[in-house]
Write a protein that holds these residues in place. Structure first.
Motif, mmCIF file in Angstrom:
data_model
loop_
_atom_site.group_PDB
_atom_site.id
_atom_site.type_symbol
_atom_site.label_atom_id
_atom_site.label_comp_id
_atom_site.label_asym_id
_atom_site.label_seq_id
_atom_site.Cartn_x
_atom_site.Cartn_y
_atom_site.Cartn_z
ATOM 1 N N LEU A 110 0.825 -1.201 0.000
ATOM 2 C CA LEU A 110 0.000 0.000 0.000
ATOM 3 C C LEU A 110 0.865 1.259 0.000
ATOM 4 O O LEU A 110 0.539 2.248 -0.669
ATOM 5 C CB LEU A 110 -0.932 -0.005 1.208
ATOM 6 N N ILE A 111 1.989 1.228 0.721
ATOM 7 C CA ILE A 111 2.916 2.366 0.685
ATOM 8 C C ILE A 111 3.398 2.588 -0.744
ATOM 9 O O ILE A 111 3.411 3.714 -1.251
ATOM 10 C CB ILE A 111 4.123 2.122 1.621
ATOM 11 N N ALA A 112 3.797 1.495 -1.411
ATOM 12 C CA ALA A 112 4.259 1.602 -2.795
ATOM 13 C C ALA A 112 3.171 2.173 -3.697
ATOM 14 O O ALA A 112 3.437 2.997 -4.582
ATOM 15 C CB ALA A 112 4.721 0.241 -3.305
ATOM 16 N N ARG A 113 1.926 1.745 -3.468
ATOM 17 C CA ARG A 113 0.802 2.274 -4.257
ATOM 18 C C ARG A 113 0.647 3.775 -4.042
ATOM 19 O O ARG A 113 0.416 4.533 -4.991
ATOM 20 C CB ARG A 113 -0.496 1.579 -3.854
ATOM 21 N N ARG A 114 0.736 4.203 -2.780
ATOM 22 C CA ARG A 114 0.548 5.629 -2.493
ATOM 23 C C ARG A 114 1.668 6.471 -3.126
ATOM 24 O O ARG A 114 1.430 7.598 -3.577
ATOM 25 C CB ARG A 114 0.507 5.864 -0.980
ATOM 26 N N VAL A 115 2.874 5.929 -3.138
ATOM 27 C CA VAL A 115 3.965 6.640 -3.808
ATOM 28 C C VAL A 115 3.662 6.755 -5.296
ATOM 29 O O VAL A 115 3.858 7.811 -5.902
ATOM 30 C CB VAL A 115 5.308 5.915 -3.574
ATOM 31 N N ARG A 116 3.168 5.670 -5.896
ATOM 32 C CA ARG A 116 2.804 5.702 -7.315
ATOM 33 C C ARG A 116 1.683 6.722 -7.564
ATOM 34 O O ARG A 116 1.645 7.376 -8.592
ATOM 35 C CB ARG A 116 2.335 4.320 -7.780
ATOM 36 N N GLU A 117 0.732 6.809 -6.612
ATOM 37 C CA GLU A 117 -0.356 7.775 -6.757
ATOM 38 C C GLU A 117 0.174 9.202 -6.772
ATOM 39 O O GLU A 117 -0.457 10.107 -7.333
ATOM 40 C CB GLU A 117 -1.381 7.604 -5.634
ATOM 41 N N ALA A 118 1.342 9.409 -6.156
ATOM 42 C CA ALA A 118 1.992 10.718 -6.206
ATOM 43 C C ALA A 118 2.810 10.876 -7.491
ATOM 44 O O ALA A 118 3.570 11.830 -7.629
ATOM 45 C CB ALA A 118 2.896 10.900 -4.978
ATOM 46 N N VAL A 158 -2.500 4.735 4.943
ATOM 47 C CA VAL A 158 -3.882 4.265 5.028
ATOM 48 C C VAL A 158 -4.833 5.453 4.976
ATOM 49 O O VAL A 158 -4.512 6.554 5.432
ATOM 50 C CB VAL A 158 -4.124 3.421 6.307
ATOM 51 N N LYS A 159 -6.004 5.214 4.424
ATOM 52 C CA LYS A 159 -6.968 6.301 4.224
ATOM 53 C C LYS A 159 -7.448 6.908 5.534
ATOM 54 O O LYS A 159 -7.906 8.046 5.572
ATOM 55 C CB LYS A 159 -8.173 5.775 3.432
ATOM 56 N N HIS A 160 -7.338 6.121 6.641
ATOM 57 C CA HIS A 160 -7.814 6.621 7.930
ATOM 58 C C HIS A 160 -6.934 7.749 8.475
ATOM 59 O O HIS A 160 -7.351 8.465 9.379
ATOM 60 C CB HIS A 160 -7.871 5.480 8.953
ATOM 61 N N SER A 161 -5.708 7.897 7.967
ATOM 62 C CA SER A 161 -4.873 9.040 8.332
ATOM 63 C C SER A 161 -5.282 10.203 7.440
ATOM 64 O O SER A 161 -5.014 10.213 6.237
ATOM 65 C CB SER A 161 -3.387 8.708 8.147
ATOM 66 N N ALA A 162 -5.934 11.185 8.065
ATOM 67 C CA ALA A 162 -6.635 12.225 7.297
ATOM 68 C C ALA A 162 -5.731 12.950 6.307
ATOM 69 O O ALA A 162 -6.167 13.307 5.212
ATOM 70 C CB ALA A 162 -7.283 13.213 8.265
ATOM 71 N N HIS A 163 -4.482 13.186 6.666
ATOM 72 C CA HIS A 163 -3.578 13.946 5.806
ATOM 73 C C HIS A 163 -2.373 13.097 5.395
ATOM 74 O O HIS A 163 -1.295 13.631 5.090
ATOM 75 C CB HIS A 163 -3.135 15.222 6.517
ATOM 76 N N GLY A 164 -2.578 11.781 5.370
ATOM 77 C CA GLY A 164 -1.476 10.868 5.106
ATOM 78 C C GLY A 164 -0.822 11.052 3.750
ATOM 79 O O GLY A 164 0.411 11.091 3.644
ATOM 80 N N GLN A 165 -1.649 11.185 2.697
ATOM 81 C CA GLN A 165 -1.063 11.331 1.362
ATOM 82 C C GLN A 165 -0.286 12.635 1.251
ATOM 83 O O GLN A 165 0.775 12.678 0.615
ATOM 84 C CB GLN A 165 -2.160 11.262 0.296
ATOM 85 N N ALA A 166 -0.763 13.684 1.913
ATOM 86 C CA ALA A 166 -0.047 14.967 1.897
ATOM 87 C C ALA A 166 1.313 14.827 2.560
ATOM 88 O O ALA A 166 2.313 15.398 2.095
ATOM 89 C CB ALA A 166 -0.874 16.045 2.600
ATOM 90 N N VAL A 167 1.378 14.055 3.662
ATOM 91 C CA VAL A 167 2.651 13.850 4.362
ATOM 92 C C VAL A 167 3.627 13.094 3.463
ATOM 93 O O VAL A 167 4.814 13.457 3.349
ATOM 94 C CB VAL A 167 2.416 13.094 5.686
#
Length: 526
Positions: free
Chosen positions: A24-32, A178-187
């Motif tokens: 999931l971390i790898a996915r979020r990096v790709r989403e960026a 994880v989506k439950h961290s409100a500002h996770g993708q921003a971090v």
């Protein structure tokens, strides 16, 4: 081929410490829009650095840094000049390795946790002073290493985030992925863009250009074959190879009679029109139905379907090879729609030797003498869809719900017959049509329709008593199919599906809803 992509896009390495969220971390990096790879924590530091990483993220994990045999990391990694971010366990590993203090507070934090930001720094810039984050830890960092600024605290973690901007080292106790961290993708993006100085240039267009070049370099003038199932992965893989080598590629579609309504025609019409691919369709419906006659055991059905697929595909291969031989061309390559999760789960992504040779084509024999072409092996499912759209693959194929290799054969509980397949096709087509009409395709992973062929129940249709079959609707939401939850579809949509099925498919008099998550249930019933 993954190595060639990595040479052009220096990877962000996600070091896996046994976390359930590493992919999931790898996915979020790709989403960026930044390229990432997952590597095991056991990989020596010199091998990690040999990949020329643009940045490194240390994942969470279930261990305590103080437990015997707990996974660690060579402290020399932090002196290599590579930007690094630690998450949860990775945050604690970083703190301990650099001289900070990690200890048990007696106050574990699991689930949603309030975080107080005391200094935004680089990592938390633009996020609120008070925010909710997803925690999962028993140990906590009590003292940050020398040179680090403390950015945030929680009730159970005196040091919940820190950074050393000069050395480009960062960390958070929570799970930003994880989506439950409100500002996770921003971090995560603050680390990637500002902390590591990376550009968001991992795009479908770049992926296509790189893969086309890699395929041409690998294949040369040889002939290539591809088993085209009609699913997203094989279709996009075929389209990529077609763009790279044109008529050197021949696709084979085995019509085993277990497809959904209209799918074979869609492959023959829309996919060929969009890509110009050479397509051979083998009509083998009778062969498969004869082989499945009298069989109800699900595992036996799977094995029969896989066996017959291999035999038909081998026949098609021999025909293609014989034709190519007349023109002096060698058929050396086989296209597979292997995705990045398959690579990771079959050996951590450490090379093609870890890929199951039978993946995606029904169980290819070990003795087939083909080299694999795997143009999607660096991609997640959502990225595959994006590449497919960029290539012009028809939306009806690109957005198609995942569909099992054995097809409708494992969505009929009981013996597979032509009559039962016809019943199920009609019900499945109605469900898919209504979900699309309601605009719900993007909200569900898939919605299998299951025919309980060996079950009959009493009903009333047209003022008369009926004794028909029930069907089960199984709408699920998931990111990777490893876990899933049932999708809460609007009642009016469920009512419409039920009414239409019982009105239009006379053999069905009852529609039921499966509301079980995975685990404990699987997505498919068989």
């Amino acid at each position: 081929m993954a190595a060639e992509v990595a040479e052009q896009h220096r990877p962000v390495l996600v070091v896996d410490f046994g976390a359930q969220y590493s992919q999931l971390i790898a996915r979020r990096v790709r989403e960026a829009k930044v390229y990432s790879e997952v590597v095991p924590h056991s990989m020596p530091v010199e091998q990690m650095l040999a990949k020329d990483p643009a940045a490194i993220i240390l994942s969470g994990g279930p261990a305590s840094v103080y437990a015997d045999g707990a996974p660690g990391i060579d402290a020399s990694l932090f002196e290599a000049g590579v930007p690094i971010m630690g998450i949860c366990y990775g945050f604690q590993v970083m703190a301990q390795a650099l001289g900070g203090e990690v200890a048990r507070t007696g106050l574990s934090e699991f689930g949603g946790t309030p975080v107080e930001v005391c200094s935004a720094g680089v990592l938390l810039a633009g996020t609120p002073e008070k925010q909710d984050a997803w925690m999962s830890h028993g140990d906590s960092v009590h003292r940050a290493p020398e040179g680090f600024e403390v950015l945030a605290t929680t009730a159970g973690a005196p040091v919940a985030a820190f950074e050393d901007r000069e050395r480009r080292l960062f960390g958070v106790q929570w799970h930003p992925e994880v989506k439950h961290s409100a500002h996770g993708q921003a971090v995560l993006e603050r680390f990637l863009y500002d902390g590591a100085g990376l550009a968001p240039d991992w795009t479908p267009g770049n992926v296509i250009a790189e893969q086309v070049a890699a395929i041409r370099a690998q294949v040369g003038d040889a002939r290539v074959i591809c088993a085209l199932s009609g699913g997203v992965d094989s279709a996009v893989a075929a389209a990529l190879v077609q763009k790279a080598v044109g008529d050197q590629l021949t696709c084979v579609h085995v019509d085993h009679g277990l497809m959904r309504e209209g799918e074979v025609e869609q492959i023959e019409r829309d996919f060929v029109a969009a890509t110009g691919v050479n397509l051979v369709v083998r009509d083998e419906k009778k062969r498969f139905l004869d082989a499945l006659a009298g069989v109800s055991d699900p595992e036996t059905k799977r094995k029969i379907i896989g066996r017959e697929f291999i035999r038909v595909f081998e026949d098609a291969q021999r025909d293609i090879i014989a034709e190519a031989g007349e023109h002096g061309e060698e058929v050396r390559f086989l296209v597979q729609g292997t995705l990045y999760p398959d690579v990771v789960e079959s050996g951590g992504g450490e090379g093609a030797a870890n890929i199951k040779s039978h993946h995606n084509v029904g169980g290819l024999p070990e003795d087939l003498k083909f080299e694999l072409v795997e143009p999607l092996r660096t991609l997640f499912k959502d990225e595959v869809r994006a590449v497919g759209r960029e290539l012009g693959v028809p939306e009806e194929i690109v957005s198609r719900q995942p569909f099992p290799g054995p097809g409708l054969g494992i969505r009929i509980i009981g013996e597979v017959t032509a009559e039962r397949l016809d019943i199920l096709r009609k019900a499945d087509a109605i469900a898919r049509e209504e979900l699309t009409k309601a605009g719900l395709d993007g909200e569900i992973w898939q919605c299998p329709v299951v025919l309980l062929a060996d079950v009959r129940s009493v009903g009333v249709q047209g003022d008369g008593r009926t004794y028909g079959h029930p069907v089960v609707l199984r709408p699920v939401s998931s990111e990777d199919a490893m876990t899933a939850d049932w999708t809460r579809l609007p009642y009016e949509v469920l009512a419409t599906i039920s009414t239409r099925i019982t009105n239009e498919v006379r053999e069905i008099n009852r529609v039921v809803l499966d509301v079980t998550s995975k685990p404990p249930a699987t997505i498919e019933w068989e």
